[in-house]
Design a protein around this motif. Structure first.
Motif, short mmCIF file in Angstrom:
data_model
loop_
_atom_site.label_atom_id
_atom_site.label_comp_id
_atom_site.label_asym_id
_atom_site.label_seq_id
_atom_site.Cartn_x
_atom_site.Cartn_y
_atom_site.Cartn_z
N TRP A 58 12.29 2.81 -5.52
CA TRP A 58 12.31 1.37 -5.77
C TRP A 58 12.71 0.58 -4.52
CZ3 TRP A 58 17.13 -0.64 -4.83
CH2 TRP A 58 18.19 0.27 -4.86
N LEU A 59 13.10 1.28 -3.45
CA LEU A 59 13.55 0.58 -2.24
C LEU A 59 12.41 -0.19 -1.59
CD1 LEU A 59 15.95 3.23 -0.65
CD2 LEU A 59 16.56 1.07 -1.77
N LYS A 77 0.83 -1.20 0.00
CA LYS A 77 0.00 0.00 0.00
C LYS A 77 0.87 1.25 0.00
CE LYS A 77 -3.95 -2.11 2.39
NZ LYS A 77 -4.82 -2.07 3.59
N PHE A 78 1.96 1.20 0.77
CA PHE A 78 2.85 2.36 0.82
C PHE A 78 3.59 2.56 -0.51
CE2 PHE A 78 7.11 4.11 1.69
CZ PHE A 78 6.75 5.34 2.25
N ALA A 79 4.01 1.46 -1.12
CA ALA A 79 4.76 1.55 -2.38
C ALA A 79 3.90 2.04 -3.52
CB ALA A 79 5.35 0.18 -2.73
N HIS A 100 17.81 -5.65 -11.32
CA HIS A 100 16.66 -5.46 -12.22
C HIS A 100 16.21 -4.00 -12.20
CE1 HIS A 100 12.81 -6.07 -14.21
NE2 HIS A 100 12.22 -5.46 -13.18
N PHE A 101 16.07 -3.43 -11.01
CA PHE A 101 15.64 -2.03 -10.92
C PHE A 101 16.70 -1.10 -11.50
CE2 PHE A 101 12.92 -3.71 -7.38
CZ PHE A 101 11.71 -3.41 -7.97
N ALA A 134 17.57 -10.02 -3.18
CA ALA A 134 17.90 -8.60 -3.11
C ALA A 134 18.85 -8.20 -4.23
CB ALA A 134 18.52 -8.27 -1.75
N VAL A 135 19.86 -9.03 -4.49
CA VAL A 135 20.80 -8.73 -5.58
C VAL A 135 20.09 -8.74 -6.93
CG1 VAL A 135 22.81 -9.60 -6.83
CG2 VAL A 135 22.83 -9.52 -4.34
#
Length: 365
Positions: free
Chosen positions: A48-49, A40-42, A112-113, A106-107
């Protein structure tokens, strides 16, 4: 009825099972709650974090939650020291494996981002992500595996030393592969070219399609795919035409030796006018260069303010047309290969003399 199983009665087992179930439900509930709140926050942020955090938390494996619940319930039980130690080692190993999974995701997510964010600005993103992702994941899993082995009491110091000796032997046996691997990292970090660049290597030219850990692939002008090993590629002379900002052009023309002195002196000015009349062009110089075998040679240098080859060819074509018209107006003739034969005495005539036949009379006695 008072039953005992492995030193613990049914009530103790019931409490331990309840603790395990409650721990599993709590961990799963926290995971779902945090992920939903972050989603919801994103949805209202551009960073992108938070998206990366959602990916990492969503990678929490159900088996990890189950084993953590069993480990929490086992503390209520009275177990032999050996079993307690084994449960502790298994719990730590499970936690480390989950950390490795989080790190791997995460990597992958960060790369990707990064690729998506820089794709329009930096074509090197597609080049660097493959190699950096491979190296980062290898390091993460190698460290986690060593920590797990150390957790189970394996002497990793001896193992690391053995791996070092074995690594030297493997490195000697795989010199070419490792050389290409390090060359790939050099391409990623130094970026002499990236995917999409037009380059020439010796007498081969084409667009870079793919930069891998061992090879780089180029689509040749004829449509064929040219494959270079990364080591050989970096040892060659590479020309990257994609990074051209301007084009410096040198071309020459020749006029006949019958050109008059006044026409000869006017040619540099004509060349300058023709060059300066073209758009996106900066005139550099025009000179009477040399006396050729069959022509008086002039050299012109100009700079096209665009790296586009089509723009350069359009400019050169327009200049060729303009020079043809101007020379025709001035009565100046373009030279072409000719040879003139000069005779020392043109009055000399070659005469071929033929001797007359002798007439012999035979006398009769």
């Amino acid at each position: 009825m008072h039953s005992v199983l492995w030193g613990n009665d049914l009530l103790t087992w019931s409490i331990a099972a309840s603790i395990a179930i409650a721990t599993c439900v709590l961990l799963y509930g926290v995971k779902v709650l945090v992920v939903r709140r972050l989603e919801k926050f994103a949805a209202h942020t551009a960073t992108w974090l938070d998206d990366l955090t959602i990916r990492v938390l969503s990678a929490t494996h159900p088996l990890f939650i189950l084993l953590m619940g069993l480990y929490a319930g086992s503390h209520w039980l009275t177990l032999p020291a050996k079993n307690t130690t084994l449960m502790s080692h298994l719990a730590i190993a499970t936690l480390l494996l989950q950390v490795a999974r989080w790190g791997d995701v995460a990597v992958h997510g960060w790369l990707h981002f990064y690729r998506t964010r820089r794709a329009g600005q930096d074509a090197a993103a597609a080049t660097s992500t493959a190699a950096l992702g491979f190296v980062a994941r290898t390091v993460i899993w190698a460290v986690i595996i060593l920590m797990i082995l150390d957790n189970f009491g394996v002497n990793i110091t001896t193992l690391v030393a053995s791996l070092g000796i074995g690594g030297v032997a493997v490195a000697l046996a795989m010199q070419n592969i490792l050389g290409d691997l390090f060359s790939s990292l050099s391409i990623v970090l130094d970026k002499p070219f990236v995917v999409g660049d037009f380059i020439t290597v010796d007498d081969l030219a084409g667009n870079v399609e793919y930069v891998g850990l061992k090879t780089t692939r180029i689509r040749g002008l004829g449509g064929e795919q040219i494959v270079f090993s990364n080591s050989d590629l970096l040892q060659s002379r590479i020309r990257n035409y994609k990074r051209m900002q301007t084009r410096r052009i040198v071309f020459g023309i020749g006029v006949t030796y019958e050109t008059s002195k006044q026409q000869l002196r006017a040619i540099p000015g004509i060349l300058r006018e023709v060059v300066e009349a073209q758009p996106q062009v900066k005139f550099d110089r025009a000179h009477f260069k040399s006396y050729g075998a069959s022509s008086l040679d002039f050299e012109v240098v100009y700079i096209v303010q665009s790296p586009d080859y089509s723009v350069y060819m359009d400019v050169q074509q327009a200049m060729n047309f303009a020079l043809f018209d101007r020379f025709e107006e001035e009565g100046i003739e373009f030279a072409y290969p000719t040879q003139t034969l000069h005779l020392a005495n043109p009055e000399i005539r070659l005469v071929r003399e033929r001797p007359e036949p002798e007439l012999k009379l035979a006398s009769r006695p």
